[in-house]
Structures are given as C-alpha cells and as structure tokens.
Write a protein that holds these residues in place. Structure first.
Motif, short mmCIF file in Angstrom:
data_model
loop_
_atom_site.label_atom_id
_atom_site.label_comp_id
_atom_site.label_asym_id
_atom_site.label_seq_id
_atom_site.Cartn_x
_atom_site.Cartn_y
_atom_site.Cartn_z
N UNK A 121 -43.64 -5.67 -26.06
CA UNK A 121 -42.46 -5.94 -25.23
C UNK A 121 -42.30 -5.10 -23.92
N UNK A 122 -42.40 -5.80 -22.83
CA UNK A 122 -42.61 -5.23 -21.48
C UNK A 122 -41.25 -4.92 -20.91
N UNK A 123 -41.04 -3.65 -20.49
CA UNK A 123 -39.92 -3.42 -19.97
C UNK A 123 -39.41 -3.89 -18.47
N UNK A 124 -40.57 -4.37 -18.03
CA UNK A 124 -40.34 -5.17 -16.52
C UNK A 124 -39.58 -4.48 -15.48
N UNK A 125 -40.24 -2.79 -15.53
CA UNK A 125 -39.46 -2.21 -14.54
C UNK A 125 -40.46 -1.99 -13.25
N UNK A 126 -41.41 -2.82 -13.07
CA UNK A 126 -41.77 -2.91 -11.71
C UNK A 126 -41.39 -4.21 -10.82
N UNK A 127 -41.11 -3.97 -9.65
CA UNK A 127 -40.96 -5.19 -8.70
C UNK A 127 -42.04 -5.22 -7.65
N UNK A 128 -42.78 -6.19 -7.67
CA UNK A 128 -43.66 -6.48 -6.70
C UNK A 128 -43.52 -7.40 -5.75
N UNK A 129 -44.19 -7.38 -4.71
CA UNK A 129 -44.17 -8.24 -3.59
C UNK A 129 -45.45 -8.56 -3.08
N UNK A 130 -45.94 -9.71 -2.56
CA UNK A 130 -47.16 -9.90 -1.91
C UNK A 130 -47.32 -9.26 -0.47
N UNK A 131 -48.36 -8.04 -0.41
CA UNK A 131 -48.63 -7.49 0.74
C UNK A 131 -50.04 -7.65 1.32
N UNK A 132 -49.98 -7.91 2.47
CA UNK A 132 -51.28 -8.19 3.44
C UNK A 132 -52.14 -7.14 3.72
N UNK A 133 -53.43 -7.40 3.86
CA UNK A 133 -54.12 -6.06 4.30
C UNK A 133 -54.93 -6.59 5.39
#
Length: 499
Positions: free
Chosen positions: A424-436
């Motif tokens: 079971x994953x805690x889901x504690x990471x909030x990700x967003x698409x980032x451009x390089x």
C-alpha cells in the motif's frame, strides 16, 4: 574779570513749570482706597445686567422625520450584487472586417459580448482567418457552476460555410457581475479555454483542463478582451471568464507556504503561543503518533500582499500539519519560452531548490553536498535526498530528515522497502508536469539556436508519511491528497495531472 550775564526767562517756560507743579501736587494729595473696598465688586456693579428671555417649549408636530442620507444603511452588512446574464445566443456579421474602416467589434445582440477581427494582424492575415459570421452562445450561471466555473461561460464558433480554424477577438463586459465575489475577484478575471466535454462530464480528468488565454483586463471599463479560435460549432471549445489564482493584491492559491513560517517569536514581541495535544489510540507496538493543535498569534505578522494570506483549515493562527518539503518552479514565460500556445503558461525548472516546514523547523534548505542539505538556520537536523522511492516521480526522488534525537522522517517515499514488504502506497508525493528548456543547434544553419521544451513529472511537494525511531520501529501515515483542482491551483499550473 568778565561780568556775568543774567538770562531773562521766557513767559512760556514759566507757564509750563506752573502746570507740572500743579499736576504733581494733585497726584500726591490723592488718598489710598480703604481696605474694605473690593475692586471686583465695584466692577461687577458697573457691568450691565443680563436680560432674562422666556423660553418657548417645543411641541411635537405630526409627520414622519426625514432620515439623513449619510446614515442610510449604516451598520448593515454589505452584500455585493451580481446580475448574471441570461442564457442566449446571437449571430454577429463580420463580413465588413476585411475593410480598413470596419476594424471595430460588433455587439452580439443583447448579450454582454462583442466580436471582431483579431488584433495585431495585417490586413491580408486578418482577412484569411476572420470568418464572415460568428455565433455567440452564453450559457446560464447554473451551467457554469456545474462545469466548475465561478464566472461566465460562453461559446464562440464560426457560423459561415468555412471549415478551417479562424480567429476572432472577443470582448466580455463583466460590469453586471463584477461584485459577485470578494478577494479582488474582478481584478483577477481572465478568459480561459475549456474542453467542450466540461458541460457533459465535468468530473473527467480530460475535461478539467483549463488553458488561460492572453487577456487584457480593463478594470476601469470592466471589460475582458482576448483573441480566441473560431472553429466550427462541432469543434468549438468553451470559453469562460474566470479568476486567476493570484493578482495584484496577492495570491489566493491553495498552499500554506508563507514567509511568516520562518519567523521567530521573542518575549518582547508579545506573541502568544498555545499548544493543545490531542489524544490518539495507543499503538500495539512501536511509537504512537503525536497530534496536537498549535497556535501562534505572531504567525500572521509576516504576511504581505504578495504572499498567500489564507488561513489554515482550522483557523487563523492555528496549525495542524504533518510537515512537508516543497520545491518551487517558475512560469515558462520567465524561462524564455515565449512562443504561442498553452505551454508558455506551464511550469518550468529553474534551480535545484527546496523549502521545509516540519516540526517547528521552517525555512529554506541549503545544499551542502550532492544530495545532502541543511536548514538555512542550521539546528543540527540532517536532510538527505534519495532516489529509490516508490512514487510517480521520474527518478523516484524522496527525502529523509534525521533530527538531533536520532528519529528519521521519510518524505514522499511511498513504501517502506519493496513492493513485497509493503503493498500500500502512502501517496505522500504531489507531482506536477515540469518543462525543461533545451537549446539545440540546427544542422543546416549552425549559428541558429532552436528552443524546445521537454516535459517530465517532478514533485512539487512531499509530505511526511513515515517515522523511524532509534529502536527500529516504523510509524506510517497516509496523508490525503487535495482535490485535482486544488492541486492545480496550488502548483499554479494550467495542465491536467497524469493519471
């Protein structure tokens, strides 16, 4: 011996001497007043008496008193009024837009919308993309709220026989509903583009994509102007007059990060701090979670108009947070990507930075080594960045914070050791698409540098979800992720998150 000469006195001198002698004699002969005489009493006797005037009693007359205009409505709560436009449609004739004398926009019937040729184009380019007729549909406010829009929802499509993608300028008059909301809502208004499916299936992720348009907001005249695509009715997207998450008066994004988090409270400042521990169920084995309410009256002193001034979900000055480590990105327009399209409103990488707010420790993190960090105001806390986590980041990045008592806190790891040990994953990471932004050199023209953007999913905020004391036991928590719309607003991002 010379004989002395006697002078003869003039008659006028003799008369002057007699007058002065008489005056001095009269003055010296005047007696002093008796001790019983009072000068104030004598003065009061000479003062004229005050005349007594009989007063006339005021008798109440029949009739209603006239209220004062400046006190009208005093003490009543101000309730802004908003008159939302009724649903309707109208067709605008743009056939004369090819003439130089007909560059002005035309009103769409009784709707608060005007349509005209796109701005900043040559006559030939304008004639090629401007349709001869355009249809404007204004939807009801109930339909806009169903689509997740707090403002006006409309649709603009070409109504001629053309099938190509055209372009027109749309002007929306928001004077009737400028006072619908507070927080300088009218100053933050802009035109955005939504998929057509936002009306039918607004809960779908692909229907929640919001693309801001380059909008001119004339606050004095209360009008929004932007160039939009004029597609056939079957392909035309929705347009909305919605508020941006930030404006000239500050930021209203859903984030708790504020400069005041790094302030210190001294005894001479008068700041009042208060802690209220909450009882939690005891653990079967290992450490028990510690949960409590914290209050600091000085926590709002560092807030300015340019920061996020929202209160926490439990009240002003209170805090109930498990802590987080956050990385900041910047708009792609500031990174040199100024081409047309929705990508310039996205987030781009600009530096390897981090900010921590956890356990009374708050502030910017300073890089000590390749993956080792320290607080800017170092208190001995050790902060490490690792790359063997279980999350949606492109390189499985997470953080480990070791306090001075030896307790380790894991931020964004997702699972303990492996898939088999923890399913079971805690889901504690909030990700967003980032451009390089990549700079590539053209082969045919070696002196021309071309710019392109590549997208990666990077974490924007990681929260504490696991604690490991010195004895070796582990305490895990499952922080709840914010809603999709709140997460997009928190990141200042306009693109939908990956599934």
């Amino acid at each position: 011996m010379r004989a002395s000469r006697r002078h003869k006195a003039h008659p006028w001198a003799r008369a002057l001497a007699v007058t002065i002698t008489s005056a001095l004699t009269v003055t010296l002969l005047q007696g002093t007043p008796a001790l019983g005489d009072d000068p104030d009493e004598a003065r009061e006797k000479r003062r004229p008496k005050t005349q007594d005037v009989a007063s006339t009693p005021v008798v109440e007359q029949e009739g209603q008193p006239t209220p004062l205009e400046h006190t009208k409505g005093y003490g009543e709560t101000f309730r802004p009024k908003a008159a939302w436009p009724k649903a309707g449609s109208a067709t605008v004739d743009l056939a004369g837009s090819k003439k130089r004398s007909a560059l002005s926009s035309a009103k769409a019937g009784s709707l608060p919308v005007r349509v005209g040729p796109a701005k900043g184009m040559t006559r030939s380019a304008m004639a090629a993309v401007t349709p001869t007729r355009a249809k404007v549909d204004v939807l009801s406010h109930a339909a806009a709220q169903k689509a997740g829009i707090d403002g006006l929802l409309l649709k603009v499509a070409r109504a001629d026989s053309g099938t190509t993608n055209g372009k027109v300028s749309v002007e929306v008059d928001y004077a009737a509903f400028a006072q619908a909301y507070g927080g300088d809502w009218a100053q933050r208004l802009r035109l955005v583009e939504l998929p057509a499916c936002a009306l039918t299936t607004p809960e779908a992720a692909k229907c929640q994509t919001v693309t801001p348009l380059k909008t001119d907001n004339n606050v004095r005249e209360q009008k929004l102007t932007a160039d939009v695509a004029a597609l056939p009715a079957a392909k035309a997207p929705l347009l909305a007059a919605a508020a941006a998450p930030s404006g000239g008066s500050g930021s209203y994004t859903a984030t708790s990060l504020a400069p005041s988090a790094s302030w210190q409270v001294a005894g001479q400042t008068g700041g009042f701090t208060w802690q209220y521990p909450l009882r939690v169920p005891p653990a079967v084995a290992g450490p028990s979670p510690q949960l409590g309410l914290g209050y600091n009256s000085a926590s709002t002193d560092g807030r300015t108009a340019s920061s996020n001034n929202q209160t926490s979900w439990i009240g002003e000055g209170f805090d109930l947070s498990a802590g987080y480590i956050e990385r900041s990105y910047r708009s792609c327009t500031e990174d040199g990507h100024d081409e047309a399209g929705s990508q310039k409103y996205d987030l781009c990488w600009h530096s390897d930075n981090a900010t921590m707010n956890f356990g009374g420790r708050a502030g910017e993190l300073v890089k000590k080594g390749k993956d080792e960090w320290r607080l800017k105001q170092d208190d001995g806390t050790r902060i490490e960045r690792k790359y063997d986590g279980f999350n949606s980041d492109n390189n499985d990045e997470y953080w480990v914070v070791t306090t001075t008592d030896g307790t380790r806190y894991h931020f964004g790891k997702g699972k303990r050791e492996s898939e088999a040990a923890d399913t079971e994953n805690t889901g504690a990471t909030f990700e967003v698409p980032v451009g390089f932004l990549f700079l590539t050199q053209a082969v045919e023209r070696p002196f021309v540098v071309m710019k392109s953007i590549g997208w990666e999913v990077r974490p924007s905020r990681v929260r504490s979800a696991a604690m490991s004391p010195m004895a070796g036991e582990t305490l895990k928590s499952w922080p709840e992720k914010p809603a999709r719309g709140a997460l997009l607003a928190f990141a200042g991002h306009s693109r939908s998150l990956p599934q």
